[in-house]
Design a protein around this motif. Structure first.
Motif, mmCIF file in Angstrom:
data_model
loop_
_atom_site.group_PDB
_atom_site.id
_atom_site.type_symbol
_atom_site.label_atom_id
_atom_site.label_comp_id
_atom_site.label_asym_id
_atom_site.label_seq_id
_atom_site.Cartn_x
_atom_site.Cartn_y
_atom_site.Cartn_z
ATOM 1 N N ALA A 19 0.829 -1.211 0.000
ATOM 2 C CA ALA A 19 0.000 0.000 0.000
ATOM 3 C C ALA A 19 0.863 1.259 0.000
ATOM 4 N N THR A 20 2.132 1.132 0.379
ATOM 5 C CA THR A 20 2.980 2.324 0.513
ATOM 6 C C THR A 20 3.074 3.151 -0.778
ATOM 7 N N PRO A 21 3.337 2.531 -1.949
ATOM 8 C CA PRO A 21 3.421 3.362 -3.168
ATOM 9 C C PRO A 21 2.126 4.093 -3.463
ATOM 10 N N LEU A 22 0.971 3.457 -3.152
ATOM 11 C CA LEU A 22 -0.310 4.134 -3.394
ATOM 12 C C LEU A 22 -0.430 5.374 -2.523
ATOM 13 N N LEU A 23 -0.070 5.226 -1.237
ATOM 14 C CA LEU A 23 -0.184 6.370 -0.331
ATOM 15 C C LEU A 23 0.805 7.461 -0.704
ATOM 16 N N ALA A 24 1.943 7.042 -1.284
ATOM 17 C CA ALA A 24 2.926 8.048 -1.690
ATOM 18 C C ALA A 24 2.364 8.935 -2.788
ATOM 19 N N LYS A 25 1.396 8.400 -3.577
ATOM 20 C CA LYS A 25 0.761 9.222 -4.612
ATOM 21 C C LYS A 25 -0.024 10.360 -3.974
ATOM 22 N N ARG A 31 2.781 8.923 3.434
ATOM 23 C CA ARG A 31 3.560 7.696 3.257
ATOM 24 C C ARG A 31 4.514 7.483 4.439
ATOM 25 N N ASP A 32 5.228 8.539 4.830
ATOM 26 C CA ASP A 32 6.174 8.390 5.941
ATOM 27 C C ASP A 32 5.452 7.950 7.213
ATOM 28 N N LEU A 33 4.302 8.615 7.453
ATOM 29 C CA LEU A 33 3.533 8.286 8.651
ATOM 30 C C LEU A 33 3.063 6.835 8.594
ATOM 31 N N TRP A 34 2.632 6.412 7.410
ATOM 32 C CA TRP A 34 2.139 5.048 7.195
ATOM 33 C C TRP A 34 3.233 4.026 7.513
ATOM 34 N N VAL A 35 4.442 4.274 6.978
ATOM 35 C CA VAL A 35 5.536 3.331 7.213
ATOM 36 C C VAL A 35 5.848 3.246 8.702
ATOM 37 N N LEU A 36 5.859 4.432 9.357
ATOM 38 C CA LEU A 36 6.130 4.416 10.797
ATOM 39 C C LEU A 36 5.055 3.627 11.544
ATOM 40 N N LEU A 37 3.780 3.798 11.097
ATOM 41 C CA LEU A 37 2.687 3.067 11.744
ATOM 42 C C LEU A 37 2.875 1.562 11.592
ATOM 43 N N GLU A 115 15.826 9.388 -5.295
ATOM 44 C CA GLU A 115 16.437 8.089 -5.545
ATOM 45 C C GLU A 115 15.477 6.951 -5.234
ATOM 46 N N GLY A 116 14.184 7.191 -5.406
ATOM 47 C CA GLY A 116 13.217 6.110 -5.251
ATOM 48 C C GLY A 116 12.996 5.692 -3.817
ATOM 49 N N LYS A 117 12.834 6.694 -2.942
ATOM 50 C CA LYS A 117 12.647 6.404 -1.522
ATOM 51 C C LYS A 117 11.409 5.538 -1.287
ATOM 52 N N THR A 118 10.315 5.846 -2.024
ATOM 53 C CA THR A 118 9.074 5.103 -1.825
ATOM 54 C C THR A 118 9.297 3.607 -2.024
ATOM 55 N N LEU A 119 9.992 3.270 -3.119
ATOM 56 C CA LEU A 119 10.181 1.849 -3.428
ATOM 57 C C LEU A 119 11.097 1.192 -2.410
ATOM 58 N N LEU A 121 11.323 1.954 0.712
ATOM 59 C CA LEU A 121 10.524 1.709 1.923
ATOM 60 C C LEU A 121 9.612 0.504 1.723
ATOM 61 N N THR A 122 9.022 0.384 0.507
ATOM 62 C CA THR A 122 8.167 -0.766 0.215
ATOM 63 C C THR A 122 8.953 -2.066 0.360
ATOM 64 N N LEU A 123 10.136 -2.079 -0.256
ATOM 65 C CA LEU A 123 10.951 -3.291 -0.197
ATOM 66 C C LEU A 123 11.346 -3.610 1.237
ATOM 67 N N GLY A 124 11.679 -2.570 2.002
ATOM 68 C CA GLY A 124 12.033 -2.795 3.397
ATOM 69 C C GLY A 124 10.885 -3.420 4.160
ATOM 70 N N SER A 125 9.675 -2.931 3.892
ATOM 71 C CA SER A 125 8.498 -3.464 4.571
ATOM 72 C C SER A 125 8.266 -4.929 4.194
ATOM 73 N N LEU A 126 8.464 -5.258 2.911
ATOM 74 C CA LEU A 126 8.303 -6.653 2.470
ATOM 75 C C LEU A 126 9.349 -7.547 3.119
ATOM 76 N N LEU A 127 10.583 -7.027 3.193
ATOM 77 C CA LEU A 127 11.647 -7.797 3.828
ATOM 78 C C LEU A 127 11.295 -8.085 5.283
ATOM 79 N N LEU A 128 10.738 -7.053 5.946
ATOM 80 C CA LEU A 128 10.318 -7.228 7.338
ATOM 81 C C LEU A 128 9.264 -8.330 7.442
ATOM 82 N N ALA A 129 8.280 -8.307 6.505
ATOM 83 C CA ALA A 129 7.234 -9.330 6.533
ATOM 84 C C ALA A 129 7.840 -10.722 6.351
ATOM 85 N N GLY A 130 8.768 -10.857 5.399
ATOM 86 C CA GLY A 130 9.387 -12.157 5.154
ATOM 87 C C GLY A 130 10.139 -12.665 6.368
#
Lengths: 510, 110, 115
Positions: A19-25, A31-37, A115-119, A121-130
């Motif tokens: 959902a992070t890239p969508l919120l970044a739109k 988006r930052d708040l979302w990732v922190l949440l 430099e593609g911060k949104t992506l 953060l998305t990848l970091g979140s996926l890595l965390l899930a894995g």
């Protein structure tokens, strides 16, 4: 809600990441708040699970059923996917959540928007899930799926800076090796499925007879997980990966390596605990020694600060392998010193995450300020960045195992435990620590001491706060290790070393 | 309470707080000895310059690679071999993975 | 004998893939090697679930009492194929980026990270 904490700790970062890239739109702030949440939520869920597991025992969570009892149909055959969190899994979850809580706020300020911060953060979140999935799952195939999730997310993060030529190179090599190891892991799972018709870890463990197919599967598991855990001589990807990933995200890569180690312990102690002989234990010990020595010497030969820290991180994996390997060797007789070594190896996972995490944050700060990591060009940063210098010094001393910091607390357990197994093991471990001290004294001198140089860029405060949290953690773990060892490490070590029957009966009943 | 401040290591225990107290004692002793020392050091004079074999060097700087230079130099043959081992060639890395796999299979099946 | 043929093919595929990783220097060929191993493993999984004379495991359409092939390995294989697509795509993407930077796909020349 709270009854579903284990699955939420996996599902929220997985779905939230997408959902992070969508919120970044909508807006960058949202988006930052979302990732922190997301990260905060994972922290709370993991904390809740950990408290529950450490006070009330193993937590079996079944997907698609109200009670664990509904899983096991007549004949003791489990039909649903389940998460099984024992003390070791909970401990691994705590390490993961801690590092995520530190890494993500720092990453929000460290990664440039263009430099593609949104992506990232998305990848970091996926890595965390894995990683959370690997720590909590009780199913062999699910473990494979989460293994591949971490592989893909981790390699995408490593090769994130496609405008440099080094990062894609590191990512390609890492991805190739991760793919092979993942596929061989799947092959081992297929062997076990073909023989026993089940994927549930506990159920397969009960049925294991030690046939040739079982042993072949064990060999494939070992090869695959040792590779993912960066044990020498299959550690070659690790310094490339740690060195080239955005330094803040390297924290998550370190946890990824550790959770692979956790998977190895799970396979060896729980899945194969009934039929294992000491040969495998000695193999783990030998590879642990080789890892720590080779990586420490390679760190001595480095001129790049990031790569030096990366080799330092790899050498610490050797200590964990040594500690738990001694536990494996002595598993049949179960002498006291085996448990001491196990505790040391497992405690060292937490300590290593803190110290190496702090070192990588320091590297990130140095790179941010000077734009280079070459030790031949750096120098004198201690005048302009006294906090960073202090943090680097604390982390270096902790990594080299200097009392009274946390690295020593776990290393002394490893030293004493392995000394009783064989004095040579302890001697090699101590000498490697001394070598590491020399290496990091060099790095500290090269980067921070010397004549004053001008520093124009300030280090953003979230990175400094993250560093401060890790440094305080290092001090607390170093000064009152007994509290943490009693509360978390001893249960975790016992869960692996003695708790196989508890694990099996918690899942299968009876 | 005693469990919280020390960890049993099998043959003894490790109590960091006692260590810190001892360390403080030693530090105080060191400061006392240091305070009785000679006071000839003057800031801003050539006493501040590093002593490099008695020679004057413009802009002296001791970099990372100068520290433990002797150790690194003595270990150079070993380090060169190890660096050669980390060749960067992905084929060799995959080959090492196969070697480890073969070793593990032999050990486990034997 | 003919029933074991899929397993023989699996072994050949996995062995070929591993050999490719060690012997071939072109990065694209290395990715193909991964693909070979993956096909071998997937074939192994699917063959595991085959029951001689079995029908597709769909309860609603099955005549009563007929043997069915095992559904779980098929689910595993599907998952594994999806994961394989992701890893292959990622590796090929990195190969493209490496080629743009270096102008070569020779593994012997892509050795910036060493030592």
């Amino acid at each position: 809600m709270s009854a579903h904490a284990p699955i939420l700790a996996i599902a929220v970062p997985l779905l939230g990441g997408f959902a992070t890239p969508l919120l970044a739109k909508l807006h960058k702030r949202i988006r930052d708040l979302w990732v922190l949440l997301i990260v905060l939520f994972v922290g709370v869920a993991v904390g809740y699970v950990a408290v529950h597991v450490f006070t009330q025992g193993i937590w079996v969570y079944v997907l698609g059923a109200r009670h664990p009892q509904e899983t096991v149909v007549s004949g003791g055959f489990p039909i649903r996917i389940m998460l099984v969190v024992d003390a070791m899994g909970a401990f691994m979850g705590v390490i993961t959540a801690l590092m995520a809580l530190v890494a993500f706020p720092a990453a929000l300020k460290y990664l440039p928007e263009e430099e593609g911060k949104t992506l990232a953060l998305t990848l970091g979140s996926l890595l965390l899930a894995g990683i959370m999935g690997m720590a909590y799952t009780g199913d062999l195939f699910n473990f494979f799926v989460f293994l591949e999730v971490t592989s893909i997310a981790a390699c995408a993060l490593i090769g994130f800076r496609t405008w440099t030529s080094r990062a894609p190179e590191a990512a390609f090599k890492t991805m190739l090796l991760f793919s092979v190891s993942g596929l061989l892991f799947l092959l081992a799972v297929a062997f076990l499925y073909g023989e026993y018709g089940a994927l549930n870890l506990a159920y397969v463990s009960v049925l294991l007879r030690g046939s040739a197919v079982d042993r072949l599967a064990l060999a494939l598991f070992l090869g695959a997980l040792l590779m993912k855990a960066a044990a020498a001589p299959v550690h070659f990807w690790a310094p490339d990966a740690y060195g080239e990933a955005p330094a803040v995200k390297a924290l998550l890569l370190v946890v990824n390596t550790q959770v692979s180690l956790y998977g190895l312990w799970r396979v060896l102690f729980t899945l194969y605990g009934g039929i294992l002989d000491t040969t495998v234990g000695w193999l783990v010990v030998a590879m642990g020694l080789l890892t720590m020595v080779v990586a420490a010497f390679m760190a001595l030969a480095q001129t790049d600060l990031g790569r030096l820290v990366a080799y330092g991180a790899v050498s610490q994996i050797g200590y964990m392998l040594l500690g738990v390997g001694v536990g494996l060797v002595t598993m049949s007789g179960r002498p006291d010193y085996g448990l001491v070594a196990m505790k040391g190896g497992i405690f060292h996972m937490l300590n290593d995450a803190l110290t190496v995490g702090l070192l990588f944050l320091c590297v990130a700060a140095v790179e941010l300020v000077k734009g280079t990591r070459d030790l031949r060009e750096l120098g004198g940063l201690g005048h302009g960045l006294p906090e960073v210098a202090l943090f680097f010094l604390v982390a270096s001393l902790a990594l080299a195992g200097i009392p009274p910091l946390n690295g020593f607390a776990s290393k002394i357990l490893i030293y004493e435990g392995s000394f009783r197994a064989s004095p040579i093991l302890a001697a090699v471990a101590v000498l490697t620590s001394i070598l590491l001290l020399a290496v990091f004294a060099r790095a500290f001198q090269g980067a921070f001491l010397g004549p004053r140089v001008n520093v124009e860029v300030r280090v953003p405060w979230p990175i400094l706060v993250s560093m401060g949290v890790l440094a305080v953690g290092i001090l607390i773990l170093g000064l009152v290790p007994g509290f943490f060892v009693e509360a978390m490490v001893t249960p975790a070590a016992k869960a692996l070393w003695l708790g196989r029957s508890l694990y099996l009966s918690a899942v299968l009943g009876g | 309470m005693t469990e919280a401040i020390k960890i049993e290591t099998g043959q003894g225990y490790w109590a960091p707080l006692i260590f810190v107290v001892a360390l403080l004692g030693v530090l105080i002793l060191a400061v006392l000895i240091w305070s009785r020392g000679r006071r000839e050091y003057k800031r801003g004079t050539e006493q501040e310059l590093p002593f490099l074999s008695g020679e004057k060097v413009e802009n002296p700087r001791v970099g990372a690679l100068h520290l433990y230079w002797g150790l690194a130099e003595a270990l150079r043959p070993l380090l060169e071999r190890l660096r050669g081992w980390h060749s960067g060639n992905i084929n060799e890395y995959a080959g090492w993975f196969l070697v480890i796999l073969a070793v593990v299979v032999l050990l486990v099946l034997a | 004998m003919i029933g074991n043929l899929p397993f023989v093919v699996c072994v050949i595929l996995v062995a070929l893939g591993l050999w490719t990783l060690v012997a071939k220097r072109n990065l694209i060929k290395l990715v193909i090697g991964i693909g070979l191993i993956e096909s071998g493993v997937n074939l192994f999984l699917v063959s595991l679930g085959y029951v001689h004379g079995g029908i597709p495991p769909i309860y609603t359409y099955a005549p009563s009492g007929a043997p069915m092939v095992l559904p779980t390995p098929q689910a595993l294989t599907l998952t594994s194929i999806v994961i394989g697509v992701a890893t292959t795509a990622l590796m090929l993407a990195f190969a493209v980026v490496i080629y743009r930077h270096k102008g070569t796909l020779d593994a012997r020349k892509i050795r910036d990270l060493r030592g």
